[in-house]
Design a protein around this motif. Structure first.
Motif, PDB file in Angstrom:
ATOM      1  N   TYR A   1       1.197  -5.026  -9.669  1.00 33.13           N
ATOM      2  CA  TYR A   1       0.276  -3.888  -9.578  1.00 33.13           C
ATOM      3  C   TYR A   1       1.008  -2.629 -10.036  1.00 33.13           C
ATOM      4  CZ  TYR A   1       2.707  -2.590  -5.211  1.00 33.13           C
ATOM      5  OH  TYR A   1       3.655  -2.232  -4.288  1.00 33.13           O
ATOM      6  N   ASP A   2       0.240  -1.609 -10.405  1.00 32.34           N
ATOM      7  CA  ASP A   2       0.810  -0.337 -10.817  1.00 32.34           C
ATOM      8  C   ASP A   2       1.124   0.492  -9.577  1.00 32.34           C
ATOM      9  OD1 ASP A   2       0.555  -0.943 -13.512  1.00 32.34           O
ATOM     10  OD2 ASP A   2      -1.479  -0.101 -13.631  1.00 32.34           O
ATOM     11  N   ALA A   3       2.371   0.948  -9.485  1.00 32.30           N
ATOM     12  CA  ALA A   3       2.785   1.808  -8.379  1.00 32.30           C
ATOM     13  C   ALA A   3       2.402   3.251  -8.731  1.00 32.30           C
ATOM     14  CB  ALA A   3       4.286   1.687  -8.141  1.00 32.30           C
ATOM     15  N   THR A   4       1.366   3.741  -8.090  1.00 31.82           N
ATOM     16  CA  THR A   4       0.838   5.068  -8.413  1.00 31.82           C
ATOM     17  C   THR A   4       1.369   6.152  -7.477  1.00 31.82           C
ATOM     18  OG1 THR A   4      -1.096   4.562  -7.044  1.00 31.82           O
ATOM     19  CG2 THR A   4      -1.278   4.151  -9.416  1.00 31.82           C
TER      20      THR A   4
ATOM     21  N   TYR B   1       2.933   2.063  -1.994  1.00 33.03           N
ATOM     22  CA  TYR B   1       3.206   2.467  -3.372  1.00 33.03           C
ATOM     23  C   TYR B   1       1.931   2.717  -4.174  1.00 33.03           C
ATOM     24  CZ  TYR B   1       7.673   0.953  -1.726  1.00 33.03           C
ATOM     25  OH  TYR B   1       8.821   0.844  -0.974  1.00 33.03           O
ATOM     26  N   ARG B   2       0.793   2.827  -3.466  1.00 37.41           N
ATOM     27  CA  ARG B   2      -0.479   3.134  -4.130  1.00 37.41           C
ATOM     28  C   ARG B   2      -1.052   4.402  -3.500  1.00 37.41           C
ATOM     29  NH1 ARG B   2      -1.036  -2.683  -3.660  1.00 37.41           N
ATOM     30  NH2 ARG B   2      -2.169  -2.363  -1.697  1.00 37.41           N
TER      31      ARG B   2
ATOM     32  N   GLN C   1      -3.846   5.758  -3.933  1.00 34.94           N
ATOM     33  CA  GLN C   1      -5.253   5.587  -3.558  1.00 34.94           C
ATOM     34  C   GLN C   1      -5.402   4.929  -2.191  1.00 34.94           C
ATOM     35  OE1 GLN C   1      -3.677   4.168  -6.097  1.00 34.94           O
ATOM     36  NE2 GLN C   1      -4.354   2.072  -6.526  1.00 34.94           N
ATOM     37  N   ASP C   2      -4.343   4.306  -1.687  1.00 31.07           N
ATOM     38  CA  ASP C   2      -4.367   3.679  -0.365  1.00 31.07           C
ATOM     39  C   ASP C   2      -3.605   4.498   0.673  1.00 31.07           C
ATOM     40  OD1 ASP C   2      -5.864   1.539  -1.302  1.00 31.07           O
ATOM     41  OD2 ASP C   2      -4.088   0.382  -1.870  1.00 31.07           O
TER      42      ASP C   2
ATOM     43  N   ASP D   1       2.803  -7.381  -5.113  1.00 26.50           N
ATOM     44  CA  ASP D   1       2.291  -7.298  -3.750  1.00 26.50           C
ATOM     45  C   ASP D   1       2.631  -8.537  -2.936  1.00 26.50           C
ATOM     46  OD1 ASP D   1       0.485  -9.296  -4.492  1.00 26.50           O
ATOM     47  OD2 ASP D   1      -1.197  -7.913  -4.749  1.00 26.50           O
TER      48      ASP D   1
ATOM     49  N   TRP E   1       0.827  -1.207   0.000  1.00 22.84           N
ATOM     50  CA  TRP E   1       0.000   0.000   0.000  1.00 22.84           C
ATOM     51  C   TRP E   1       0.864   1.260   0.000  1.00 22.84           C
ATOM     52  CZ3 TRP E   1       0.306   3.739   3.676  1.00 22.84           C
ATOM     53  CH2 TRP E   1       0.820   3.413   4.932  1.00 22.84           C
TER      54      TRP E   1
END
Length: 383
Positions: free
Chosen positions: A238-241, A189-190, A192-193, A232, A187
């Motif tokens: 997953y895309d790191a956003t 690296y996201r 949104q989290d 993960d 999380w």
């Protein structure tokens, strides 16, 4: 001398920080030493009440440490009149609702940072705590580390003269998670989290810089995502956003300039995972997590730039170590003891929700600076 127990509701102890630093190395360590001594000579022993979402994880932790009080129902824990303190180490995005519930229940609040993921949210919590009249504090562990405590001692002793600049390097290589497991949760690296190194670390750098030299008055930052794809905990890509590196210049009170690089995409070539160099008119120091080395004006060698000749002396050998001169306890435990005395003995504690809000403000303005490509003035904050 009397000894009494008080309940401490601990939410988020199944996570890495909540379990290792706060439950095991702080609260249980304080219990093992017989509690905390108050000004009247009495002792208070904290009794943890574990709260989390996973009944299985809570039971395992409780059985491991011989604890009997745990629940997945926060309201039940907050209803205990013998538990005046609430602690929160949950993910940042879910912290606000729980903290507001604890404030409404009349609990004193201590929590991990960031206190919220937005400045508006942080100020909401600070105002709610003020209006309810509950004591509040946020974990600001870096200034309790031996290296930073030695650095603070140098500042208090006037070692630096006039401080000119501060340079900080923090970070290490966090594996992407495909061929080696990542050392940090996904999380982080996201966005949104609630992830991102700027939000995470600028909240630290704000209070560290305040402690060393003064208030941050302006910031110019560049936040980037160097590695856009990670894996993960279940091995799924997953895309790191969120940003995984942030490079910043901070302007402090009195004209001090601080430069701090924060990165989870850097391989370590320094003595410790974080280091701060403070340069002043009378001397310089380099502090890490535990060590601190100094070079005074009178002992500064005359460096001469000559690329045609090999270096004959290691520059690091020209610095002198600062002695401990004291026994340094675990920083998280030391701050817990201060907060317990603050709640139960009205002892001073300066790292409150307002101080935490200044850190969130700096992170928010740092990201704004990065997005807009410009220097941002940092307004003063008041309730």
């Amino acid at each position: 001398m009397t000894t009494r127990e008080i309940g401490v509701v601990m939410n988020g102890v199944t996570g890495r920080m909540g379990y290792n630093q706060h439950l095991v190395r702080s609260i249980l360590a304080i219990r093992a030493q017989g509690g905390v001594t108050l000004s009247d000579g009495s002792r208070v022993v904290p009794e943890p009440i574990l709260v989390g979402r996973s009944e299985h994880k809570l039971r395992v932790i409780a059985d491991r440490h011989g604890l009997t009080r745990w629940t997945t129902d926060l309201d039940t824990a907050l209803s205990d009149p013998k538990a005046p303190i609430y602690f929160d180490a949950q993910a940042t995005q879910v912290r606000g609702k729980a903290v507001l519930s604890a404030i409404a229940a009349g609990k004193h609040i201590y929590c991990e940072k960031p206190v919220a993921d937005t400045f508006t949210g942080a100020m909401e919590l600070a105002r709610a705590a003020r209006d309810a009249g509950v004591k509040n504090g946020v974990v600001m562990d870096k200034v309790y580390l031996p290296g930073l405590r030695k650095l603070r001692r140098l500042v208090d002793g006037g070692f630096f003269g006039r401080i000119l600049s501060i340079r900080g390097e923090f970070g290490y290589w966090v594996f992407e998670g495909d061929w080696q497991p990542a050392q940090r949760p996904s999380w982080n690296y996201r966005v949104q989290d609630g992830g991102g190194i700027t939000l995470d670390m600028f909240c630290h750098w704000n209070y560290v810089l305040e402690e060393i030299a003064g208030r941050v008055e302006a910031v110019y930052a560049r936040a980037v995502t160097h590695i856009p794809r990670r894996w993960d905990e279940e091995g799924n890509p997953y895309d790191a956003t969120a940003d995984d590196a942030s490079y910043a210049i901070f302007e402090l009170t009195g004209g001090v300039i601080a430069q701090i690089n924060s990165s989870w995409c850097v391989r370590v070539h320094r003595d410790e995972l974080v280091e701060f160099q403070v340069d002043g008119t009378e001397g310089s120091a380099v502090a890490g997590l535990r060590e601190c080395r100094i070079q005074h004006r009178g002992g500064t060698p005359k460096a001469v730039w000559n690329p045609d000749l090999p270096v004959t002396e290691r520059f690091r050998d020209q610095w002198q170590p600062v002695p401990n001169n004291a026994e340094f306890d675990n920083g998280f435990k030391a701050e817990w003891e201060e907060f317990l005395r603050h709640c139960l003995d009205d002892a001073p504690f300066k790292y409150d929700f307002l101080a935490a809000a200044r850190g969130v403000q700096l992170a928010e303005l740092g990201l704004k600076s990065s997005n807009e490509g410009r220097r941002i003035v940092v307004p003063e904050v008041a309730l």
